[in-house]
Design a protein around this motif. Structure first.
Motif, PDB file in Angstrom:
ATOM      1  N   ILE A 147       0.710  -1.585  -0.136  1.00  0.00           N
ATOM      2  CA  ILE A 147      -0.265  -0.004   0.218  1.00  0.00           C
ATOM      3  C   ILE A 147       1.109   0.763  -0.064  1.00  0.00           C
ATOM      4  O   ILE A 147       0.344   1.960  -0.769  1.00  0.00           O
ATOM      5  CB  ILE A 147      -1.117   0.014   1.363  1.00  0.00           C
ATOM      6  CG1 ILE A 147      -2.263  -0.934   0.571  1.00  0.00           C
ATOM      7  CG2 ILE A 147      -1.961   1.474   1.251  1.00  0.00           C
ATOM      8  CD1 ILE A 147      -2.964  -1.560   1.690  1.00  0.00           C
TER       9      ILE A 147
ATOM     10  N   LEU B  49      -2.272  -1.984  -7.172  1.00  0.00           N
ATOM     11  CA  LEU B  49      -2.597  -2.201  -5.882  1.00  0.00           C
ATOM     12  C   LEU B  49      -3.657  -3.703  -5.628  1.00  0.00           C
ATOM     13  O   LEU B  49      -3.292  -4.555  -4.389  1.00  0.00           O
ATOM     14  CB  LEU B  49      -2.938  -0.815  -5.245  1.00  0.00           C
ATOM     15  CG  LEU B  49      -3.437  -1.417  -3.694  1.00  0.00           C
ATOM     16  CD1 LEU B  49      -1.358  -2.293  -2.956  1.00  0.00           C
ATOM     17  CD2 LEU B  49      -3.354  -0.130  -2.544  1.00  0.00           C
TER      18      LEU B  49
ATOM     19  N   ALA C 135      -7.605   1.612  -0.079  1.00  0.00           N
ATOM     20  CA  ALA C 135      -6.408   1.142   0.659  1.00  0.00           C
ATOM     21  C   ALA C 135      -6.641  -0.110   2.699  1.00  0.00           C
ATOM     22  O   ALA C 135      -6.602  -0.006   3.175  1.00  0.00           O
ATOM     23  CB  ALA C 135      -5.155   2.379   0.888  1.00  0.00           C
TER      24      ALA C 135
END
Lengths: 266, 278
Positions: free
Chosen positions: A67, A167, A207
């Motif tokens: 992250i 991600l 995130a």
């Protein structure tokens, strides 16, 4: 408890279970001996242990690191916090001052800590609403009407987030992309786009969802985020301090657009 | 066609460049006043600070009030959390900037720091001169934002949770600042109703409460009050940091016997000497 007697009791009396240094002998960290029980921890695993008191497995640590790597480690000197580091370098000040100041301003509203907290808090509230039987679509639209924005969705400057795909791929590769908060975040984005609010899921939202799925609390998430920008900060300082002093985006007098009072006498 | 250069938009500052250097100012104007051509030597520091923030020349009572605020909070003393942080920089031989940055961190907080002043400014905006409003807010103080980077409040802002009674310096400051202000202002109201407010807060008035009333009388915003409180408390932090730098860490408390570890696992078992030798 209030009043001065509380302080009298606290004088020279700090009780803690966080840790201590026994000079010349050992260090205890959250009840464990640093040299014999935590000596094989990676830096990031120890960071998360310090923040939460929990020991996370290797894939979780890889996700927490990813992250930072993919969402905040930009050596881009025009981003506001990095620019502080670059200005410090070009002013020939120190790297620690650059990084400390850049870290301090990262506790910001439109990006950084406050935005990250808002993102996770929204997801927590949305989950609570669903648990109470409220339809997600009406919750989302009401939230947007009340607050005019949704933490973790939308982005200043552009309406696309290049960090989402890498991600998400990383989380999938680690087997950590199956949680309820991630599904919820993606469902919210679908609603926002279908209702033409033009608010994409941004990396703070992604995130926050990934971290919430690892049972990281709001406070823990805030503390985890503190140094998230440090790689970009340090890199930008190095870049501007390696170039000639004072050359980082200098501004001439004409670059002040003065809109104030006319000249006058005191 | 050349692209227009990006500019910094400002109400505060105008510059005219030297003829031989576009990056050097020949003259600088603060809200229309020639800083080096006229203000320097003519205005006091307090007048200039007021001008920077309010963009207008202060009335005499306003500059006197700001100057007295600056004196009152310039040095909270070496026991204060912000000054202590700065001294930790000094004794360790840290950079000057880091000492001031260290002072700003605890000095920003909700416990005696600038965020507490911000909170009291917000209370003045919400409660005005309505005693019942003050009593309600102080008796049950709630943070305005559910989730923020600041920790949750633990006491009504502007009042000292560890106080026994209102301290002499707080009272002296309140009396002096009130004497400089219009009779219908926040300081006058605070002086008149202090005891009722202390009863509602269940603790005595603190310096943050007095200073927030002064900034309210100066018609500062909550953001201006917060940042000025940070700025004006730095002189003491700076002086004490330098003093401790000279005196050194051996003369500075380490709290050697002050810490109790409540979950100490004890020393790790030592390897058997014989086994270790083998």
């Amino acid at each position: 408890m209030r009043g001065p007697y509380t302080l009298v009791h606290a004088e020279d009396n700090w009780q803690t279970d966080m840790g201590a240094w026994f000079s010349g002998e050992r260090v205890v960290f959250r009840g464990k001996d640093l040299f014999t029980e935590l000596n094989d921890f990676s830096w990031f695993k120890l960071l998360m242990f310090g923040i939460t008191g929990k020991e996370f497995d290797d894939n979780q640590i890889k996700l927490f690191e990813a992250i930072w790597v993919l969402s905040t480690s930009y050596p881009e000197p025009r981003i506001w916090n990095n620019r502080v580091a670059s200005l410090t370098g070009t002013a020939r000040s120190t790297c620690v001052l650059a990084t400390s100041a850049a870290t301090a301003i990262s506790e910001a509203n439109i990006y950084g800590s406050q935005a990250e907290l808002d993102a996770m808090y929204f997801l927590i509230q949305a989950k609570q609403a669903i648990d109470e039987g409220i339809e997600l679509k009406s919750f989302v639209i009401n939230h947007l009407k009340t607050f005019r924005r949704i933490g973790g969705f939308g982005r200043p400057i552009i309406n696309h987030d290049e960090r989402i795909a890498p991600l998400l791929n990383k989380a999938e590769e680690l087997g950590l992309a199956n949680g309820q908060y991630l599904k919820l975040a993606l469902d919210v984005e679908k609603i926002l786009l279908k209702e033409r609010f033009r608010q994409i899921l941004n990396v703070a939202g992604l995130a926050a969802a990934l971290m919430a799925d690892q049972k990281i609390t709001l406070n823990e998430y805030h503390h985890y985020s503190v140094l998230a920008f440090s790689i970009g900060n340090i890199s930008c300082y190095i870049d501007s301090s390696a170039q000639k002093e004072g050359r980082f985006f200098p501004l001439g007098c004409e670059r002040l657009d003065y809109i104030g009072q006319e000249k006058r006498d005191w | 066609m050349t692209k227009e250069k990006e500019c910094i938009t400002t109400n505060i500052w105008h510059e005219e460049a030297e003829a031989d250097n576009p990056f050097a100012a020949k003259a600088a104007y603060c809200s229309g006043y020639d800083v080096y051509g006229e203000l320097l030597g003519k205005v006091s520091w307090a007048e200039y600070i007021y001008l920077l923030f309010k963009l207008e020349k202060p009335q005499p009572w306003q500059s006197s009030l700001l100057e007295s605020v600056a004196v009152a909070i310039a040095n909270p003393g070496p026991r204060d959390l912000s000054v202590r942080a700065a001294m930790n920089g000094g004794v360790g031989g840290s950079t000057a900037a880091s000492c001031l940055m260290a002072a700003l961190a605890p000095g920003a907080g909700k416990n005696g720091g600038a965020r507490e002043v911000y909170q009291v400014m917000r209370l003045w905006q919400q409660c005005g001169f309505e005693l019942s409003q003050w009593q309600q807010h102080l008796a049950n103080y709630q943070d305005e934002q559910a989730v923020e980077v600041w920790p949750a409040s633990e006491h009504p802002p502007g009042f000292d949770p560890y106080g026994a009674s209102c301290t002499t310096p707080v009272l002296q400051t309140l009396d002096h600042l009130t004497s400089l202000c219009p009779e219908e202002g926040a300081l006058a109201y605070l002086s008149e109703h202090r005891q009722q407010l202390e009863k509602a807060a269940d603790c005595p008035l603190a310096m943050t409460g007095v200073i927030a009333a002064a900034f309210t009388d100066l018609q500062m915003t909550e953001d201006q009050a917060e940042i000025l409180f940070l700025l004006l408390r730095l002189p003491g932090a700076a002086a004490h940091a330098l003093e401790q730098k000279k005196l050194g860490w051996r003369n500075y408390p380490f709290f050697g016997d002050g810490l109790t570890l409540t979950n100490d696992p004890g020393p790790a078992p030592k390897e058997d000497n014989l086994q270790g030798a083998l």
